[in-house]
Design a protein around this motif. Structure first.
Motif, short mmCIF file in Angstrom:
data_model
loop_
_atom_site.label_atom_id
_atom_site.label_comp_id
_atom_site.label_asym_id
_atom_site.label_seq_id
_atom_site.Cartn_x
_atom_site.Cartn_y
_atom_site.Cartn_z
N ALA A 250 34.33 40.15 28.73
CA ALA A 250 34.83 41.23 28.79
C ALA A 250 36.14 40.50 29.81
CB ALA A 250 34.08 41.62 30.29
N PRO A 251 37.25 41.23 29.91
CA PRO A 251 37.92 40.84 30.67
C PRO A 251 37.58 41.28 32.17
CG PRO A 251 38.88 43.07 30.18
CD PRO A 251 37.36 42.78 29.04
N ALA A 252 38.57 40.76 32.64
CA ALA A 252 37.92 40.26 34.34
C ALA A 252 38.84 41.60 34.69
CB ALA A 252 38.90 39.34 34.73
N ALA A 253 37.35 42.40 35.85
CA ALA A 253 38.15 43.41 36.52
C ALA A 253 39.40 43.72 37.48
CB ALA A 253 36.51 44.56 36.70
N PRO A 254 40.51 44.98 36.82
CA PRO A 254 41.57 44.27 38.10
C PRO A 254 41.43 45.27 39.04
CG PRO A 254 41.42 46.86 36.14
CD PRO A 254 40.20 45.87 35.73
N GLY A 255 40.13 46.27 39.39
CA GLY A 255 39.89 46.25 40.93
C GLY A 255 40.47 47.42 40.93
#
Length: 365
Positions: free
Chosen positions: A33-38
């Motif tokens: 899972a890619p790091a959430a951009p927020g």
């Protein structure tokens, strides 16, 4: 004291055995899972979706998909399996049709038939006489288990998503429950299908999607836009693709929007070339942290449902252009109107779809 200690030990061992061994329906696989951009940049927190006008639906709930028909009436598919018809202001509500399943997406064809993706029944046609006909419920001899979204091309061909070939809502407690199981598992069995009314043939356009959801056509109808809910992205897929597996890589399937801040749901064409996308919920750090831990994802299903890492209520919809430029972002961080599955844009209003509420929200354009 010794008896108490032994009793506690037995309880702990029994609990450990339950959490480790109790059978669950999923066989999760690890993924990155890619790091959430927020909520930053074009998705910076705002309140543009707050204060919606509400159309009460009585005992009906979950207007997940809404379409303005050529008769000027608003059509809404609800959780009961009915399709409602009403005036644009919500008055004059009536039941247009009942499928006995759960329509999640629909569109009108050139003959005025309502073409419905029913998560229980398959791909349906509802005639102007309100009679329901099954167009297809199989492809290559395999059942269509989770028909979800649909779009009709000018040449009459119908493109629709089969969100999961693993978890059919009819067998796993409903559409929401089946979707949760599929996304927890991450085996990416979703696919996009084509049905040709001229030949009555159904074929697989593309497969390998983690809960393949919303579908829209490009203006030239050579490309499909596809929301992949489980991996937070939107694809561009050539309509000419045939049995293409997105995991194999091909110029016929490219990611247009990646690492989105929520779970992308319905796609609908709006005014002036825009395509609207709804997020059924925001990303959860707890969910993303378990991406590489299949056993822990299995364990969550052994916990009481109240302890599942369900995303918090949050309203969020966006609009983008065919080249992937986000041109509108509307949010309601209070979660007053959550599970926003999509937007129906008319000349003067935005109708905001949702999963479970007994109201349909709208705002002036």
């Amino acid at each position: 004291m010794k008896r108490v200690a032994m009793g506690l030990l037995a309880l702990v061992l029994a609990l450990a055995a339950y959490l480790s061994l109790w059978p669950v329906p999923v066989e999760p696989v690890a993924w990155n899972a890619p790091a959430a951009p927020g909520y930053t940049g074009v998705h910076a927190v705002n309140s543009r979706l707050a204060g919606l006008n509400l159309i009460a639906l009585g005992d009906e709930a979950g207007p997940e998909h809404v379409v303005l028909g050529r008769d000027g009436k608003l059509y809404a598919a609800v959780a009961s399996g009915r399709v409602l018809r009403m005036n644009p202001d919500g008055t004059g509500q009536e039941v247009f049709a009942t499928t006995g399943g759960r329509v999640l997406g629909f569109a009108f064809d050139a003959a005025g038939r309502l073409i419905a993706a029913d998560a229980v029944k398959g791909l349906l046609a509802i005639g102007t006489d309100r009679q329901v006909t099954v167009l297809t419920d199989k492809v290559d001899g395999d059942a269509i288990r989770y028909a979800d979204a649909v779009v009709v091309a000018r040449n009459g061909k119908i493109y629709f998503s089969d969100a999961s070939t693993r978890f059919a809502p009819a067998s796993w407690g409903g559409t929401y429950e089946a979707a949760v199981l599929d996304i927890i598992e991450q085996r990416s069995t979703g696919r996009i299908l084509e049905y040709d009314p001229a030949t009555r043939a159904t074929r697989v356009v593309v497969r390998g999607l983690s809960f393949g959801n919303g579908v829209a056509l490009s203006e030239d109808e050579q490309t499909l836009f596809v929301a992949e809910t489980g991996k937070y992205r939107v694809w561009k897929v050539a309509v000419a693709a045939d049995r293409l597996d997105v995991a194999q890589g091909s110029p016929q399937a490219t990611v247009l929007l990646d690492n989105l801040p929520g779970f992308p749901d319905n796609l609908m064409r709006g005014q002036d070339g825009r395509i609207w996308l709804g997020f059924s919920g925001p990303r959860s750090p707890n969910v993303d942290s378990l991406a590489g831990k299949p056993f822990m994802r299995s364990l969550t299903l052994r916990l009481p449902r109240a302890m599942w890492p369900v995303p918090k209520p949050y309203g969020h919809v966006i609009a983008f252009t065919e080249d992937g430029r986000v041109v509108a972002d509307l949010q309601d961080a209070t979660g007053t109107y959550p599970e926003t599955t999509g937007v129906t844009e008319t000349a003067d209003r935005l109708y905001v779809q949702n999963l479970h509420l007994k109201v349909l929200g709208w705002k002036a354009r």
